[in-house]
Scaffold this active site. Structure first.
Site: not given
Lengths: 616, 616
Positions: A28, A114, A176, A252, A309, A357, A406, A418
């Site tokens: 590139h 990437g 650009n 590109h 947990r 997340e 969970h 969930q």
């Protein structure tokens, strides 16, 4: 360097980008040429980096989020003397460290890029670590393309950085105008980026990215801006400097059509060597070792009822006391994942990432690159939100712990959105991963400690509901091991479970024992690597293996067990899989397990059928 | 309704939310109570919906992005007469349509919610379809929590909606200050949301969400705002109306401590029945059928070299001509995925989503909910970015096509960040999915057409490089089938590949044939469902199956084949897996395949070893 010198350096970076892509026949160069002025100024006048000591804690960090501009990055390494001409020309060839997109095969690359939109979130993790945990100041620079500003992950990072006043962080946006397919959404409207970033609490500098004085001044402005991260929003032209390609569509990711004349147009080859400023402290000041004392894990009595947990959170808090390198991150559900136990005891090393997340995992990736050992947790189901970050973390050779709570239908009433039912499949397919799924509190605590010492991506799957403690507190749980919980010489079948289903398997085996049928039970707490020896013995001894998992039928424990019997190893006579095949709804945990056919009664019924009708 | 009546209705929604969660013993009443005034006004005075005809094309759409506020949604259904008291009380019990988080088990729910930050991106897809494709005007309302504004996917959607001037879209943000764990990042700072949204081109209305006149006026303002989507940013109090819980931490996702006194405090039960306004056109005006004519698929000659991504794009363009319900979306890489062929012929039905894969998939989910048949494409690797959206799409019972290009190490120099090596694992584990991986152009075209008629999540994996056409244009490729490309009575082993590796397997088989060893070759283009019969025959006939895949060893073709031999079906003597076990770098496609041990020479060498040393 003064601005004439910088301009010469920038032209050198362009020439080198053009010629290395031309030699490789791919790459590139046009995406490199737009950012050459920006990176020339950064390298020569602002970056502090000791290329002989990439582990120096005072080194600034430079993340090429637009990883496809690797010709530019490698041209910078060449100019800095980090690599020589011979290696430079190996770009994109078999065995070279100079890959198409940068990876930590190169010691100066902290994380692979990437997949667009990941550099800034990772940079936020690095800056957070520096400002909240570090003793050596460093700055974090992220070079981003304009196209990737469409990724939501970038806005998670922008929000987080603004909120946390990360003034050591500088985002350089190479506007650009052209993406891969054509014009970007905002094209040359620098203020479109600027007003968005300012609304998120950032300082912005909008400049002509080819005006070297403006570029140099912008970096100074970024360094002198306090309490806010700075974005340098630079209007540039893709393929800058070569009329045949400058600001043109359809070019590109392609070498220049005529590299020789392009190089001539750019003023020919140069051999400027940049003396990059080193961090102020001497290189000997490598990271000081962090506290390491004995870890006093919680101990549970056999028969106690404890959610894994909870055991995770409490073990983590204990681990934090004994290991100063542990940092914990959570996605605004620490009261559910129970990382709150750590947060309460070690608030200085706890990072609230809110419901984001991707930023959660990216921050962990950024922190591990600086020597911390992150544990990042949310619901298992919601870790799928960060799948691409986990995939890239593996390419980054990152070492971090991800913890999903969970798991499975056993959560009950909250319903399928969930329930983590794809997480084992996702994590097993991650390169070099370790996948653990404990069934009781002592096992969980031991694995939380063991994970600290592993490399690669480690995943721990925890349960919402309480399960009985079946192991003593001194039991050992090697990675790649399993536990045989029921065994006799007369075993006619082997049940294999993990987590919730271990207990269902035990109950089923006890029921059949009452009926005079001996059943072996294996706790496959290490789903990857898997305990081939124990499973092969079980296959030889009993002929029939039945896997029981609170997960979809694909990619989880059933597949992990089947994999043991490939590559020439003899298969068991029968391999039977029980898993969550239908879409669950809302019901009690017991009803959910029964509806999925993975509760003790269903397992026992299945075994009876198998033994009477199929195997005889 | 006037504001007194609306207030009474809101109190009824609160009372009903409290009592239904109390009866269920779980749920999120406090998160419902904060938004009750907002939803009362919407239901009674603004929404147009015919609950007897949920398929009515003029119905407004209401997406509860904060799906945990399901008690409020179901209380609205009760008030509207869509469900009765008896069904209402089945909330969160086995077999009930009233699940913990809403799903399309209920005919008035278009998409499942419960993974936060997904409602707005899906709503954007619905509004896009309405404004660009629809003939019947409808409005789209999304109810969002404040916590979920941290999700990057929300900002992808905000950017997209602002850019596309989606004035039929109204986002209602219930800023109740408290997330699950505690205070949100911005707490009561309504303008923190407002200035961000305005920077993205939205109209915003900041109100007290418990001031009924202000609420009612805000919906009117949204309806009268042209060329911009509107966000109603409503300051509210979690648990509003009951002093014991109002605006208090630690009460997320829990029934009220004393439901009886809470109901009394809220003024007791009411039985207000809302007559929801219907769309102006009669219900008989269901969606008019879209154009369906013969599809004139491109035809390729055996021996031609064609990339399957090209075949995908061209087949899609042909399909678009014959099927008026096809819509195509791409993540700013249509020149790579080749969906550009469709875009050029049918620009009215092509949606550029820029580099925002979550929005890409979410828009497809929104559009399919309104009867369109989406094909959404990006690189296979980058579909991992949308994993959580794909997972939720399955829970939404969505029917859509996802297409991932640039599969495997065969892409070559660009390196691992661009290689789809986990995509088969991800898609196989999606509930009810179909996973297809063609190896040539005619096969690809046939599968693109076949996908149109399937239900559930369909995944097509395409290749960057050219492969030879091995099938004639009239060959048929049933879903769940495979093709035996080499076969004799003397076959000593079966090679199983898909995509790139089919051609490597063929070359290896031809090499061994020259050496006098007969090898069967199976093209497993349908990875899920898998052709059990052909694989079982191959196992019986040849005893030894060797899978070859350009994918990580976990979760892909090896696991799919192994699964055939479970559940009591006899296993083959040997099952051997060849896959991408090591981390690839940058090299030519041929070098990459060889380095991974999945090129023809490596396969042939492996077979020789297997036949001479292992099987004899």
């Amino acid at each position: 360097m003064n601005s004439e010198e910088l301009t010469e350096l920038a032209q050198q970076l362009r020439v080198d980008s053009v010629r290395v892509a031309d030699r490789a026949g791919s790459g590139h160069p046009t995406s490199s040429m737009s950012a050459a002025d920006l990176m020339a100024a950064l390298l020569a006048n602002h970056l502090h980096y000791d290329y002989d000591h990439p582990g120096h804690p005072g080194n600034d960090r430079l993340v090429f989020s637009k990883g496809h501009a690797s010709p530019l990055l490698y041209s910078m390494y060449l100019a800095a003397g980090a690599i020589d001409e011979e290696e430079f020309l190996t770009y994109r060839t078999l065995g070279s460290r100079l890959e198409g997109h940068p990876t930590p095969e190169l010691p100066w690359v902290d994380v692979a890029t990437g997949s667009l939109g990941q550099g800034l979130p990772v940079g936020v993790g690095m800056a957070l670590a520096g400002q909240r945990l570090g003793r050596t100041p460093y700055r974090v620079y992220v070079l981003s393309g304009d196209s990737e500003m469409a990724e939501g992950s970038v806005w998670e990072a922008i929000e987080h950085a603004g909120d946390q006043h990360l003034d050591s962080l500088t985002l350089v946006i190479d506007v650009n105008r052209l993406g891969q397919r054509g014009p970007t959404r905002h094209q040359r409207d620098l203020d479109a980026y600027g007003r968005r970033l300012r609304a998120f609490g950032w300082h912005t500098v909008e400049i002509d990215g080819h005006d070297m004085d403006a570029v140099d001044a912008a970096f100074n402005e970024a360094r002198s801006t306090l309490r806010k991260p700075t974005a340098i929003i630079a209007g540039t032209r893709k393929g800058r400097g070569v009329a045949a390609v400058e600001d043109r569509e359809g070019l590109h990711g392609k070498p220049l059509p005529d590299a020789e004349s392009a190089i001539a147009e750019l003023g020919g080859r140069r051999s400027i060597r940049v003396s990059v400023a080193k961090p102020q402290e001497p290189a000997a000041a490598t990271r000081s070792p962090r506290r390491t004392t004995a870890v006093d894990l919680p101990r549970y009595e056999i028969g106690d009822e404890v959610a894994t947990r909870d055991a995770y959170g409490k073990a983590l808090a204990a681990l934090g006391a004994g290991r100063g390198d542990v940092v914990v991150l959570d996605g605004e559900v620490s009261d559910s994942t129970r990382s709150e136990f750590f947060a309460k005891e070690h608030p200085d090393r706890f990072f609230e990432c809110y419901i984001a997340e991707q930023q959660l995992v990216a921050a962990a990736v950024g922190m591990q690159a600086l020597g911390h050992v992150p544990y990042a947790s949310t619901f298992a189901a919601f870790l799928t939100r960060a799948h691409d970050f986990i995939r890239m973390a593996a390419i980054s050779r990152a070492s971090l712990n991800l913890v999903g709570s969970h798991a499975g239908v056993a959560i009950g009433q909250d319903g399928p959105s969930q329930m983590g039912l794809e997480d084992l499949a996702m994590f097993r397919a991650v390169h070099g991963s370790t996948v653990l799924h404990p069934c009781d509190a002592n096992q969980t605590a031991a694995l939380v400690l063991a994970m600290h010492e592993l490399s690669g991506i480690r995943y721990l799957r925890t349960l919402r509901g309480k399960t009985p403690v079946v192991y003593g507190p001194d039991e050992r749980f090697p990675i790649g091991g399993s536990k045989v919980l029921r065994r006799s010489d007369k075993d006619r079948v082997t049940l294999i479970g993990a987590g919730t289903t271990v207990h269902e398997c035990l109950r089923a085996a006890d029921t059949l024992a009452d009926e005079g049928v001996a059943v072996r039970v294996v706790d496959l707490y290490s789903v990857k690597p898997v305990d081939e020896r124990t499973l092969q013995s079980a296959a030889e001894d009993t002929g029939c293996l039945v896997t029981v998992e609170d997960h979809h039928p694909q990619g989880g424990i059933g597949d992990a067990v089947a994999e043991v019997f490939s590559d020439g190893r003899p298969a068991p006579q029968r391999l039977v899989r029980l898993a969550v095949g239908d879409m669950p709804g809302s019901a009690t945990p017991e009803e959910e397990l029964r509806a999925a056919g993975i509760d003790a009664d269903s397992i026992a019924a299945g075994l009876r059928l198998l033994l009477e009708k199929v195997i005889r």
